[in-house]
Structure formats: structure tokens, C-alpha cells
Scaffold this motif. Structure first.
Motif, short mmCIF file in Angstrom:
data_model
loop_
_atom_site.label_atom_id
_atom_site.label_comp_id
_atom_site.label_asym_id
_atom_site.label_seq_id
_atom_site.Cartn_x
_atom_site.Cartn_y
_atom_site.Cartn_z
N TYR A 168 47.94 -52.10 -0.52
CA TYR A 168 47.03 -50.95 -0.59
C TYR A 168 47.69 -49.69 -0.03
O TYR A 168 47.67 -48.62 -0.67
N LEU A 169 48.30 -49.84 1.12
CA LEU A 169 48.91 -48.66 1.77
C LEU A 169 50.09 -48.12 0.98
O LEU A 169 50.36 -46.91 1.01
N GLU B 132 38.66 -50.64 0.59
CA GLU B 132 38.02 -49.43 1.10
C GLU B 132 36.57 -49.68 1.52
O GLU B 132 36.11 -49.19 2.55
N CYS C 171 36.63 -51.56 4.67
CA CYS C 171 37.14 -50.69 5.72
C CYS C 171 36.03 -49.75 6.23
O CYS C 171 35.90 -49.50 7.43
N ILE C 172 35.21 -49.28 5.31
CA ILE C 172 34.18 -48.30 5.69
C ILE C 172 33.02 -48.96 6.44
O ILE C 172 32.30 -48.32 7.19
N PHE D 106 39.11 -51.87 9.75
CA PHE D 106 39.68 -50.52 9.70
C PHE D 106 40.83 -50.39 10.71
O PHE D 106 41.91 -49.88 10.40
N THR E 121 53.98 -38.95 1.38
CA THR E 121 53.53 -37.90 0.48
C THR E 121 52.98 -36.68 1.23
O THR E 121 52.67 -35.68 0.61
N SER E 122 52.86 -36.81 2.53
CA SER E 122 52.30 -35.67 3.26
C SER E 122 53.18 -35.34 4.47
O SER E 122 53.87 -36.22 5.01
N PRO E 123 53.18 -34.08 4.86
CA PRO E 123 53.97 -33.69 6.04
C PRO E 123 53.57 -34.48 7.28
O PRO E 123 54.41 -34.81 8.12
N ARG F 148 52.54 -37.57 7.47
CA ARG F 148 53.15 -38.91 7.46
C ARG F 148 54.65 -38.82 7.73
O ARG F 148 55.21 -39.69 8.40
N LYS G 35 37.22 -42.48 9.27
CA LYS G 35 37.49 -43.41 8.18
C LYS G 35 37.66 -42.66 6.86
O LYS G 35 38.53 -43.00 6.05
N LEU G 36 36.82 -41.68 6.65
CA LEU G 36 36.93 -40.92 5.40
C LEU G 36 38.25 -40.15 5.33
O LEU G 36 38.87 -40.06 4.27
N LYS H 64 41.00 -41.08 6.70
CA LYS H 64 42.05 -42.06 6.38
C LYS H 64 41.97 -42.47 4.91
O LYS H 64 43.00 -42.70 4.28
N PHE H 65 40.73 -42.59 4.43
CA PHE H 65 40.58 -42.96 3.01
C PHE H 65 41.33 -41.96 2.12
O PHE H 65 42.10 -42.36 1.23
N GLU I 277 43.66 -39.92 3.03
CA GLU I 277 45.10 -39.98 3.35
C GLU I 277 45.77 -41.14 2.64
O GLU I 277 46.85 -41.00 2.06
N TRP I 278 45.11 -42.31 2.70
CA TRP I 278 45.70 -43.49 2.05
C TRP I 278 45.76 -43.33 0.54
O TRP I 278 46.56 -43.98 -0.12
N ARG I 279 44.86 -42.52 0.02
CA ARG I 279 44.90 -42.27 -1.41
C ARG I 279 45.90 -41.17 -1.76
O ARG I 279 45.97 -40.72 -2.90
N THR J 282 47.04 -34.68 0.48
CA THR J 282 47.80 -34.02 1.54
C THR J 282 46.88 -33.31 2.55
O THR J 282 47.33 -32.97 3.64
#
Lengths: 332, 207
Positions: A15-16, A29, A32-33, A39, A72-74, A76, B43-44, B46-47, B49-51, B54
Motif C-alpha cells: 500500500y505504501l 484505508e 486505518c480510519i 493506523f 513524491t513530496s519534499p 518525505r 489520519k486524513l 496521512k491518507f 500523503e500515502w496517496r 504533495t
């Protein structure tokens, strides 16, 4: 992190890393929620993935997915930087080399190759690839040529050794043939002396003295019968007592013994000998058949050579056409 | 590609009534409702972010705003787990986000290719200074570590100072020594790293 991963951990990693079906993503998801512990578990695994990437310990597939789908993000990328820094700090504090950090080049012939692969590319750019490729080609071609030469020489040497062994064996065979021929000659001489002594006691002295001295044994090598062909006549001189017919059974190894018979064309047998041993034991290729000369008059005969197989059955090996011609002076 | 959150830039106004209804939906106890709200927001975030988004915080806030707005307009949510409703709305926000991003990507593709030079002189310069920045980062980590309790510092040193099989052995030993499970140890390390990241991020930079 990878050792001992549960199936659920693998799903979370998938998933990650963006390697899960849409349905799989949704399941994770939703759980997780609604599930705080789950989570937290994802957070732990995410963090450990970052650590493993920083340590260069991710399997290649996950490493690629991580770089493609995770970094994909700064934010990370920043986490990865900190993870790398943390690993390096911990390793330095323990006096170890951090994974992924520049390492001391190992010794040995591949030191230069290692240096080439690990050198700082920005500060020390690689030499042109074409040059490296050309060098490698020369080394590979030269190596293969040397190996080919070595194999060729080795092959020639082996061939020479084989030839020498064959020649040596031929010499041994020839010596054996000479020995057996000598033994056979001695045997014939002995038989001749016996026969002469018998004849001398039977014939008047004056008659003996009037006859020309002729060889008492005539030796002929006979060829197998060929349909429609007639071989040379075997001329027997007066005074001949034994006719030595030398025949060559082709497949002698198949038979334990041979049987020879001479008959007239209309089937009347005039001479026969059984239990003739194959010639292999003496090193000769031919069998000598000593036929009493008086058994054969002038005329045509058929010599049949039969072989006895190990199972006791007889079969005709070959047939020979014989045309016997006695010299007129002794025609009987 | 610049990220454009749905409805971003639009004037937002969430009434106190809508906010209260949303908190009441999460928990009848106002004190716990606030905690649950923060947990849900996390959680949202992270949701998203994981998807691969940015700017996950913006999208999480957008999702919360939409639910709260609907509640303010009188929507009654019957779900036994209200967080599932938030998740459903978040998925819609995500879909809209990707649609917007796709349109933007098409527009960028139309731009003259010569304007997208692959060789960036700044990037080359950045590579030059990468090692120096790494050294600075390690200095900051060192500084933050000094602010941590000594046992936590020693544990992190042991935890991160091993590789491969030794790493597994070291973690088992730490967990045994601390008399906690491996999972509890992993969670504790996560917390310490979160603190560390915060500390490193807050450190004054030389750049």
C-alpha cells in the motif's frame, strides 16, 4: 524490517509503495480510519521503510517502487535525509561505516574497478564509456584467443599421444605375427620331415632320386566366391603332400570356432575339418587349412567355411571357389 | 507541477454551529471529541500523503470542511463510525484533486519543450554542496540527541547502528532488556524519531 514480515505487513508495504489494487487500498484505508492501532502500525512500517531505504536495505523491487511512488513530496524526502543522517550518526558513534556512505576501496586487482564505480561522479567524471568498452573488448578478445590457442595445442598433443599408442600397438601385433608365423613354419617343417621319412621308407631309392625336388606344401590364399567370377587356378606341383589354404573369415569375433568343408560342385564332400580355432589368439587374420593333397584331384571344388556361435548354432561364413590344377607330370 | 487543492483559494466560512455539530458527531464528550477530531485529521493527512499528494494537510482540511458544512446545513449522518463518512468525502476530494492535476499536466505538456531543460546548473551546484549539507544535518541530529534522555539516546544509537541480521538481533536484545514487545519498541522508536524530526526541523540552519 523485511525479515519476519507478516502477510499483513506485506500488504501495508504494498500500500505504501503504491503496489496494491484499488480494492486493497480501500480496505487498508477503511481499517486505518477506524482502527487506531492499525493506523499506528502503518506509521511504524512507513518509518521503517524509510529507514531501510536510508540503509540501502530494501529489496531492488521495493527500492524502485520507493523512489518512484514514495519519494513524491519534499516532506518525505526530508524524512529520508534525516533517516540517513540518523543512521550515519549512530554508525559514527559506534565507530562503524554507515551503509551507503563512501567506503574505503578494498585491496586487490579490482581496487581500481571499485574506485571507478564508487568515485564521486560530480568531482571526478568517468572516462568516456567508449574507451572503457574498447579496453574491455581487447581484454576479452585477447583472453578468448589465448584460451582457443591453448585448447588447440592440447588437442594436437592428445592426438599425437593417441597416434603413438596406436603405432606401439601395431608394432606389438607385428611381433606377435612374426612369432606365430615362425612357429607355424617350424610346425610345417616338422610335419614335412615326418612325412618325408615315412615316404622314404616306402619308396625305392632309385625312384626318389629320379624325382625332382618339389616343395611338399603348397600355400594358397583364397578369396571368397564371387558370383559369376572364377579365381586363378591353384596349381599343385607333383610331390605336394599338403595344401595350405589360407582363408580370412571376416567377422571372426562372432564365432567360437569354425568348420571347413570341401566338396565337389555336385555336393560330394571330399574333405572336412571341425573345431578350427579363430585366428585372433595367434594374432593372425587368416586361418590355415592343411588339406592332404591327395584328397583333391584336378577340378573345381567349393570350400565352405562355417562359424559356430556361442549359442551353439552353425552358420555359413563364406564360400570359396577352388580350381585345382595338378601339374601334368604328376597327374594322377 | 503546482498542486491545486479543490476549492482552494475560495473564501471559507465555517459557522460555530457546524463545527460543534461535527465535534458532537465524533464524540458526545466535548473534551474527547476534540482529541478524536485531531486524530481524525491526522489520519486524513496521512491518507492524502500515502496517496501521493504533495499538500496533504490542505486536502484533509478540505474534506473536514465539506463534512462540517453539510452538517451545518442540517445533514444527519447515521453511520456507526462517523470517520468512515469522512473517509468517503476524502476520497471524493482526492478524485477531484487528481482530475485537476491531470488537467494541469496537459497544459504543461503543451508548453514548448525547450523551456524544460533537463540540465539544471542549480542542481549541479546543489550536488556539490550535498555532502556539506549532510554534515550539517548530522551536526543537528547530534545536537538534538544531546537534548534527549541518555537511555533514549543510547537506545537509538543501538537501534540504528546495526545493519542486516545484526539489526534484528539488536532489536530483540533491546526489547528484552526493556521488557517490552518488539511492536512496542517499534512504536517507541517511531515516537522518538518524530521528536527528533521536529527538533531537527526546528534547529537554526546555516543555509
Amino acid at each position: 524490517m523485511q525479515p519476519g514480515r507478516t502477510e499483513e505487513d506485506k500488504l501495508i508495504v504494498g500500500y505504501l509503495l503504491g503496489d496494491l489494487s484499488p480494492e486493497g487500498k480501500e480496505q487498508i484505508e477503511l481499517r486505518c480510519i477506524t482502527d487506531d492501532e492499525f493506523f499506528e502500525r502503518i506509521l511504524v512500517i512507513e518509518d521503517e521503510l524509510i529507514d531501510d531505504y536510508a540503509r540501502v536495505e530494501l529489496p531492488p523491487v521495493e527500492h524502485d517502487l520507493f523512489e518512484r511512488n514514495f519519494l513524491t513530496s519534499p516532506e518525505r524526502r526530508r524524512k529520508v535525509e534525516i533517516a540517513k543522517g540518523l543512521v550515519e550518526w549512530a554508525c559514527r558513534s559506534r565507530g562503524l561505516a554507515a551503509p551507503g556512505a563512501p567506503q574505503a576501496a578494498p585491496g586487490g586487482w579490482w581496487k581500481s574497478v571499485w574506485s571507478y564505480m564508487t568515485v564521486d561522479r560530480v568531482r571526478y567524471p568517468r572516462p568516456p564509456f567508449a574507451l572503457m568498452a574498447a579496453t574491455m573488448c581487447i581484454v576479452l578478445l585477447g583472453g578468448s584467443w589465448l584460451i582457443r590457442q591453448h585448447l588447440r595445442q592440447r588437442s594436437r598433443f592428445d592426438q599425437a599421444v593417441t597416434e603413438v599408442a596406436a603405432l606401439r600397438q601395431q608394432a606389438i601385433d607385428l611381433q606377435e605375427q612374426v612369432g606365430s608365423q615362425r612357429a607355424r613354419g617350424d610346425e610345417l617343417s616338422r610335419k614335412l620331415r615326418e612325412r618325408e621319412s615315412v615316404m622314404s621308407s616306402q619308396q625305392p631309392e632309385q625312384e626318389l632320386s629320379a624325382q625332382p625336388r618339389r616343395p611338399s606344401v603348397e600355400t594358397f590364399s583364397v578369396a571368397p566366391l564371387v558370383r559369376g567370377a572364377q579365381g586363378e587356378p591353384l596349381v599343385i606341383h607333383p610331390g605336394t603332400q599338403l595344401i595350405d589354404l589360407q582363408v580370412s573369415p571376416g567377422s571372426k569375433d562372432r564365432y567360437e570356432s569354425f568348420r571347413a568343408a570341401i566338396a565337389t560342385p555336385d555336393g560330394q564332400m571330399v574333405w572336412m575339418q571341425a573345431n578350427i580355432q579363430p585366428p585372433s589368439s595367434s594374432g593372425l587374420k587368416a586361418i590355415s587349412l592343411f588339406v592332404p593333397a591327395d584328397a583333391l584331384g584336378s577340378g573345381d571344388f567349393i570350400l565352405t567355411l562355417s562359424g559356430r556361435s556361442p549359442d551353439g548354432t552353425d552358420e555359413v561364413v563364406t564360400e570359396y571357389a577352388l580350381r585345382i590344377v595338378w601339374e601334368p607330370a604328376r597327374e594322377r | 507541477m503546482a498542486e491545486e487543492a479543490p476549492n482552494r483559494g475560495r473564501a471559507r466560512a465555517l459557522s460555530p454551529d457546524a463545527m460543534n455539530r461535527m465535534l458532537a458527531l465524533l464524540n458526545e464528550d466535548p473534551g474527547r471529541a476534540e482529541q478524536e477530531f485531531l486524530a481524525l485529521r491526522r489520519k486524513l493527512v496521512k491518507f492524502f500523503e500515502w496517496r501521493g499528494c504533495t499538500m496533504p494537510e490542505d486536502l484533509a482540511d478540505e474534506s473536514i470542511f465539506r463534512v462540517a458544512s453539510q452538517l451545518g446545513e442540517g445533514l444527519v449522518i447515521q453511520a456507526t463510525q462517523p470517520s468512515c463518512y469522512f473517509y468517503g468525502v476524502a476520497r471524493n476530494v482526492l478524485r477531484e484533486h487528481w482530475d485537476a492535476a491531470r488537467k494541469e499536466a496537459v497544459e504543461i505538456d503543451c508548453v514548448d519543450q525547450e523551456r524544460h531543460l533537463s540540465i539544471d546548473p542549480d542542481e549541479m551546484a546543489e550536488r556539490e554542496s550535498e555532502r556539506e549539507r549532510r554534515e550539517q544535518l548530522i551536526e543537528r541530529i547530534e545536537m538534538c540527541m544531546k537534548g534527549m534522555p541518555p537511555d533514549a539516546r543510547a537506545m537509538l544509537m543501538e537501534y540504528f547502528g546495526q545493519t542486516g541480521h545484526d539489526k534484528i538481533v539488536a532489536r530483540n536484545q533491546i526489547a528484552q532488556r526493556m521488557n517490552i514487545s518488539i511492536n512496542a519498541l517499534r512504536l517507541r522508536v517511531l515516537r522518538l524519531k518524530q521528536d527528533l524530526r521536529q527538533c531537527v526541523g526546528a534547529c537554526p540552519t546555516d543555509e
